[in-house]
Design a protein around this motif. Structure first.
Motif, PDB file in Angstrom:
ATOM      1  N   PRO A 213       0.810  -1.238   0.000  1.00  0.00           N
ATOM      2  CA  PRO A 213       0.000   0.000   0.000  1.00  0.00           C
ATOM      3  C   PRO A 213       0.833   1.274   0.000  1.00  0.00           C
ATOM      4  CG  PRO A 213      -0.978  -1.606   1.480  1.00  0.00           C
ATOM      5  CD  PRO A 213       0.359  -2.152   1.070  1.00  0.00           C
ATOM      6  N   LEU A 214       2.088   1.204   0.455  1.00  0.00           N
ATOM      7  CA  LEU A 214       2.950   2.379   0.422  1.00  0.00           C
ATOM      8  C   LEU A 214       3.270   2.805  -1.004  1.00  0.00           C
ATOM      9  CD1 LEU A 214       5.525   1.563   3.260  1.00  0.00           C
ATOM     10  CD2 LEU A 214       3.485   2.995   3.394  1.00  0.00           C
ATOM     11  N   LEU A 215       3.072   1.906  -1.959  1.00  0.00           N
ATOM     12  CA  LEU A 215       3.350   2.224  -3.359  1.00  0.00           C
ATOM     13  C   LEU A 215       2.176   2.902  -4.054  1.00  0.00           C
ATOM     14  CD1 LEU A 215       5.093  -1.122  -4.424  1.00  0.00           C
ATOM     15  CD2 LEU A 215       6.200   1.044  -3.814  1.00  0.00           C
ATOM     16  N   LEU A 216       1.033   2.948  -3.408  1.00  0.00           N
ATOM     17  CA  LEU A 216      -0.141   3.515  -4.072  1.00  0.00           C
ATOM     18  C   LEU A 216      -0.015   5.018  -4.347  1.00  0.00           C
ATOM     19  CD1 LEU A 216      -3.094   1.546  -2.452  1.00  0.00           C
ATOM     20  CD2 LEU A 216      -1.797   1.055  -4.522  1.00  0.00           C
ATOM     21  N   PRO A 217       0.558   5.830  -3.452  1.00  0.00           N
ATOM     22  CA  PRO A 217       0.731   7.253  -3.804  1.00  0.00           C
ATOM     23  C   PRO A 217       1.603   7.473  -5.041  1.00  0.00           C
ATOM     24  CG  PRO A 217       0.845   6.984  -1.430  1.00  0.00           C
ATOM     25  CD  PRO A 217       0.854   5.602  -2.006  1.00  0.00           C
ATOM     26  N   PRO A 218       2.809   6.857  -5.133  1.00  0.00           N
ATOM     27  CA  PRO A 218       3.569   7.060  -6.382  1.00  0.00           C
ATOM     28  C   PRO A 218       2.891   6.427  -7.590  1.00  0.00           C
ATOM     29  CG  PRO A 218       4.712   5.519  -4.929  1.00  0.00           C
ATOM     30  CD  PRO A 218       3.619   6.138  -4.129  1.00  0.00           C
ATOM     31  N   ALA A 219       2.160   5.331  -7.381  1.00  0.00           N
ATOM     32  CA  ALA A 219       1.430   4.730  -8.498  1.00  0.00           C
ATOM     33  C   ALA A 219       0.354   5.680  -9.013  1.00  0.00           C
ATOM     34  CB  ALA A 219       0.808   3.404  -8.068  1.00  0.00           C
ATOM     35  N   LEU A 220      -0.319   6.341  -8.093  1.00  0.00           N
ATOM     36  CA  LEU A 220      -1.343   7.311  -8.481  1.00  0.00           C
ATOM     37  C   LEU A 220      -0.721   8.473  -9.245  1.00  0.00           C
ATOM     38  CD1 LEU A 220      -4.352   8.044  -8.229  1.00  0.00           C
ATOM     39  CD2 LEU A 220      -3.810   9.181  -6.075  1.00  0.00           C
ATOM     40  N   ALA A 221       0.460   8.911  -8.815  1.00  0.00           N
ATOM     41  CA  ALA A 221       1.145  10.009  -9.515  1.00  0.00           C
ATOM     42  C   ALA A 221       1.567   9.571 -10.915  1.00  0.00           C
ATOM     43  CB  ALA A 221       2.356  10.453  -8.705  1.00  0.00           C
ATOM     44  N   LEU A 222       2.095   8.354 -11.050  1.00  0.00           N
ATOM     45  CA  LEU A 222       2.493   7.853 -12.365  1.00  0.00           C
ATOM     46  C   LEU A 222       1.294   7.707 -13.286  1.00  0.00           C
ATOM     47  CD1 LEU A 222       5.167   5.095 -11.639  1.00  0.00           C
ATOM     48  CD2 LEU A 222       5.479   7.164 -13.004  1.00  0.00           C
ATOM     49  N   ALA A 223       0.175   7.268 -12.729  1.00  0.00           N
ATOM     50  CA  ALA A 223      -1.022   7.063 -13.542  1.00  0.00           C
ATOM     51  C   ALA A 223      -1.533   8.366 -14.137  1.00  0.00           C
ATOM     52  CB  ALA A 223      -2.110   6.401 -12.703  1.00  0.00           C
ATOM     53  N   ARG A 224      -1.182   9.475 -13.526  1.00  0.00           N
ATOM     54  CA  ARG A 224      -1.632  10.774 -14.024  1.00  0.00           C
ATOM     55  C   ARG A 224      -0.756  11.305 -15.150  1.00  0.00           C
ATOM     56  NH1 ARG A 224      -2.718  13.038  -7.898  1.00  0.00           N
ATOM     57  NH2 ARG A 224      -4.834  12.191  -7.651  1.00  0.00           N
ATOM     58  N   LEU A 225       0.426  10.679 -15.339  1.00  0.00           N
ATOM     59  CA  LEU A 225       1.296  11.081 -16.438  1.00  0.00           C
ATOM     60  C   LEU A 225       0.811  10.471 -17.745  1.00  0.00           C
ATOM     61  CD1 LEU A 225       4.808  10.543 -14.798  1.00  0.00           C
ATOM     62  CD2 LEU A 225       3.540  12.690 -14.992  1.00  0.00           C
ATOM     63  N   ARG A 226       1.365  10.986 -18.841  1.00  0.00           N
ATOM     64  CA  ARG A 226       1.096  10.353 -20.121  1.00  0.00           C
ATOM     65  C   ARG A 226       1.687   8.955 -20.129  1.00  0.00           C
ATOM     66  NH1 ARG A 226       2.686  14.315 -24.950  1.00  0.00           N
ATOM     67  NH2 ARG A 226       3.277  15.968 -23.530  1.00  0.00           N
ATOM     68  N   THR A 227       1.058   8.061 -20.857  1.00  0.00           N
ATOM     69  CA  THR A 227       1.502   6.668 -20.865  1.00  0.00           C
ATOM     70  C   THR A 227       2.958   6.552 -21.288  1.00  0.00           C
ATOM     71  OG1 THR A 227      -0.738   5.911 -21.353  1.00  0.00           O
ATOM     72  CG2 THR A 227       1.059   4.379 -21.819  1.00  0.00           C
ATOM     73  N   SER A 228       3.359   7.292 -22.311  1.00  0.00           N
ATOM     74  CA  SER A 228       4.740   7.201 -22.789  1.00  0.00           C
ATOM     75  C   SER A 228       5.730   7.638 -21.721  1.00  0.00           C
ATOM     76  CB  SER A 228       4.907   8.058 -24.051  1.00  0.00           C
ATOM     77  OG  SER A 228       4.583   9.411 -23.780  1.00  0.00           O
ATOM     78  N   ARG A 229       5.377   8.684 -20.981  1.00  0.00           N
ATOM     79  CA  ARG A 229       6.295   9.183 -19.949  1.00  0.00           C
ATOM     80  C   ARG A 229       6.413   8.202 -18.785  1.00  0.00           C
ATOM     81  NH1 ARG A 229       5.616  15.364 -18.476  1.00  0.00           N
ATOM     82  NH2 ARG A 229       6.083  15.365 -20.719  1.00  0.00           N
ATOM     83  N   SER A 230       5.285   7.675 -18.330  1.00  0.00           N
ATOM     84  CA  SER A 230       5.337   6.700 -17.232  1.00  0.00           C
ATOM     85  C   SER A 230       6.051   5.428 -17.675  1.00  0.00           C
ATOM     86  CB  SER A 230       3.925   6.376 -16.733  1.00  0.00           C
ATOM     87  OG  SER A 230       3.123   5.860 -17.768  1.00  0.00           O
ATOM     88  N   ALA A 231       5.912   5.051 -18.965  1.00  0.00           N
ATOM     89  CA  ALA A 231       6.600   3.862 -19.471  1.00  0.00           C
ATOM     90  C   ALA A 231       8.111   4.058 -19.446  1.00  0.00           C
ATOM     91  CB  ALA A 231       6.123   3.547 -20.889  1.00  0.00           C
ATOM     92  N   TRP A 232       8.570   5.269 -19.824  1.00  0.00           N
ATOM     93  CA  TRP A 232       9.999   5.539 -19.778  1.00  0.00           C
ATOM     94  C   TRP A 232      10.530   5.499 -18.347  1.00  0.00           C
ATOM     95  CZ3 TRP A 232      13.587   5.253 -23.266  1.00  0.00           C
ATOM     96  CH2 TRP A 232      13.276   5.450 -24.617  1.00  0.00           C
ATOM     97  N   VAL A 233       9.775   6.066 -17.425  1.00  0.00           N
ATOM     98  CA  VAL A 233      10.202   6.063 -16.022  1.00  0.00           C
ATOM     99  C   VAL A 233      10.301   4.628 -15.503  1.00  0.00           C
ATOM    100  CG1 VAL A 233       9.540   6.700 -13.668  1.00  0.00           C
ATOM    101  CG2 VAL A 233       9.275   8.355 -15.532  1.00  0.00           C
ATOM    102  N   LEU A 234       9.245   3.855 -15.697  1.00  0.00           N
ATOM    103  CA  LEU A 234       9.228   2.483 -15.187  1.00  0.00           C
ATOM    104  C   LEU A 234      10.257   1.616 -15.900  1.00  0.00           C
ATOM    105  CD1 LEU A 234       5.375   2.055 -14.814  1.00  0.00           C
ATOM    106  CD2 LEU A 234       7.047   2.047 -12.955  1.00  0.00           C
ATOM    107  N   GLY A 235      10.441   1.836 -17.203  1.00  0.00           N
ATOM    108  CA  GLY A 235      11.430   1.057 -17.944  1.00  0.00           C
ATOM    109  C   GLY A 235      12.835   1.316 -17.440  1.00  0.00           C
ATOM    110  N   GLY A 236      13.164   2.585 -17.200  1.00  0.00           N
ATOM    111  CA  GLY A 236      14.488   2.900 -16.680  1.00  0.00           C
ATOM    112  C   GLY A 236      14.739   2.317 -15.306  1.00  0.00           C
ATOM    113  N   VAL A 237      13.734   2.416 -14.438  1.00  0.00           N
ATOM    114  CA  VAL A 237      13.879   1.849 -13.090  1.00  0.00           C
ATOM    115  C   VAL A 237      13.969   0.323 -13.160  1.00  0.00           C
ATOM    116  CG1 VAL A 237      12.826   1.646 -10.823  1.00  0.00           C
ATOM    117  CG2 VAL A 237      12.677   3.799 -12.061  1.00  0.00           C
ATOM    118  N   ALA A 238      13.251  -0.297 -14.101  1.00  0.00           N
ATOM    119  CA  ALA A 238      13.288  -1.758 -14.244  1.00  0.00           C
ATOM    120  C   ALA A 238      14.693  -2.226 -14.613  1.00  0.00           C
ATOM    121  CB  ALA A 238      12.278  -2.209 -15.294  1.00  0.00           C
ATOM    122  N   VAL A 239      15.354  -1.513 -15.514  1.00  0.00           N
ATOM    123  CA  VAL A 239      16.723  -1.880 -15.902  1.00  0.00           C
ATOM    124  C   VAL A 239      17.662  -1.739 -14.707  1.00  0.00           C
ATOM    125  CG1 VAL A 239      18.685  -1.227 -17.344  1.00  0.00           C
ATOM    126  CG2 VAL A 239      16.384  -1.315 -18.330  1.00  0.00           C
ATOM    127  N   ALA A 240      17.542  -0.616 -13.986  1.00  0.00           N
ATOM    128  CA  ALA A 240      18.394  -0.408 -12.808  1.00  0.00           C
ATOM    129  C   ALA A 240      18.141  -1.483 -11.763  1.00  0.00           C
ATOM    130  CB  ALA A 240      18.137   0.975 -12.226  1.00  0.00           C
TER     131      ALA A 240
END
Length: 389
Positions: A347-374
């Protein structure tokens, strides 16, 4: 939605699995990336990725329970006694069951259980987040859980994935008014890890809050009172049953399990040992940076929890996340394991998840993709180094 309400989910269009499919596919892709990175890194260091995932640290203890049952212990030169009674039985039971009906070894059965449980956990996290904030937030929450720096543990023969699956679905059952299901899943979570107490607390607090609401608003109707009362009765049976069995097995009574944990130098001291550990980091300059990072990390957890409260998450989620975080930070166990112990606190991840969901899909995909590689690179480095205790 208020934090004291336990709403019933509105009807969703289409099958539940189809609604969750993007989250599950994304989760599987992140986990596959982590496993590929681990395989490449391990091969470069002439190590076995398979062994790192299935036959080191706690994985070995679970496998020994599955193969030989309880009673195995190791006596260390300093007098500590490491007993396999410290490990709750549901994961080794499942390992034994899968090994009995498949050609898999107990260790490989543990990997299979972990893989299936991690998908079930991802689906449960999606179900909770989707119910509270909507589908896009549910997908982001699952992907954030997948890309956590210690997310590789979700692919190990450990009990974190199994516990998180049971906890998430129990919380979803509470949120949707399926009280008997919630109680049964809470009981199974209590057979998986000691932190099952967090799921029990969530069920109990939600049920008590519903009783209080009914007294203040008598006209309001919900699930029959007997269902909620029965859920409260069932929820602690798993953990209580195992703890009492350990006490009888050791001959030390109801508190025997605490003695077993003491042999591993595990206990609850309100965070005193952890505070000393952090304070000791400031005795020299290089380690002071690590101490500062630990303080920032704890501060981030507190900040996320405060946001969860301010966003008025449903009460069961707040109780569950609060207890998981409290037990992880205030235990006197090995301090390197604390990030792993925090994995179930989704549940601690829900606030950042809500913030990501408000971004454009392409932008949130880049953020999550970069973090996934790291995360994949860090997981491979971590398991080939000190790894999880």
């Amino acid at each position: 939605m208020t934090d004291l309400e336990t709403p019933v989910a509105p009807p969703r269009a289409g099958p539940a699995w189809r609604r969750a499919a993007p989250a599950l596919l994304g989760y599987a892709a992140v986990r596959a990336l982590g496993l590929v990175a681990l395989a490449v890194w391990s091969a470069a260091r002439d190590k076995s990725a398979h062994q790192l995932l299935s036959a080191r640290w706690d994985s070995l203890w679970y496998t020994r329970v599955a193969e030989l049952g309880y009673g195995y212990e190791v006596r260390l030169p300093n007098g500590d006694v490491h007993s396999n009674l410290a490990f709750f039985p549901l994961l080794p039971w499942l390992e034994r069951a899968f090994a009995a009906v498949t050609p898999l070894s107990h260790a490989d059965a543990g990997l299979l259980v972990s893989a299936l449980a991690s998908l079930a956990a991802a689906w449960g996290i999606f179900a909770v987040a989707d119910h509270v904030y909507g589908r896009r937030t549910g997908i982001c929450a699952v992907l954030l859980w997948a890309v956590l720096p210690v997310g590789i543990v979700q692919s190990m023969a450990y009990s974190e994935s199994l516990f998180t699956a049971l906890a998430a679905w129990s919380l979803y059952a509470v949120l949707t008014g399926r009280w008997l299901t919630a109680g049964l899943l809470a009981s199974l979570a209590g057979l998986t890890r000691p932190v099952g107490a967090a799921v029990v607390a969530a069920v109990w607090v939600a049920a008590i809050a519903s009783f209080v609401r009914e007294r203040s608003v008598p006209a309001r109707t919900g699930a029959p009172r007997w269902r909620r009362a029965l859920a409260m009765l069932i929820a602690p049976l798993g953990a209580a049953g195992y703890v009492l069995w350990v006490g009888r097995h050791t001959g030390k009574g109801p508190l025997g399990y605490l003695d077993v944990q003491a042999g591993w130098r595990n206990g609850f001291d309100g965070g005193y040992a952890f505070a000393r550990f952090v304070g000791d980091k400031f005795t020299s300059f290089p380690s002071a940076l690590a101490g500062l990072a630990l303080i920032i990390g704890v501060g981030l957890l507190v900040w996320l929890y405060v946001i969860c409260v301010r966003q008025r998450q449903p009460l069961p989620l707040l109780v569950y996340a609060g207890v998981v975080t409290l037990l992880a930070l205030c235990a006197s166990s090995y301090f390197g394991s604390k990030p792993r112990l925090l994995l179930p606190a989704f549940p601690l991840l829900l606030p950042p998840a809500l913030a990501l969901a408000r971004l454009r899909t392409s932008r949130s995909a880049w953020v999550l993709g970069g973090v996934a590689v790291a995360s994949a690179v860090y997981g491979a480095f971590w398991l080939n180094g000190s790894g999880p205790p």
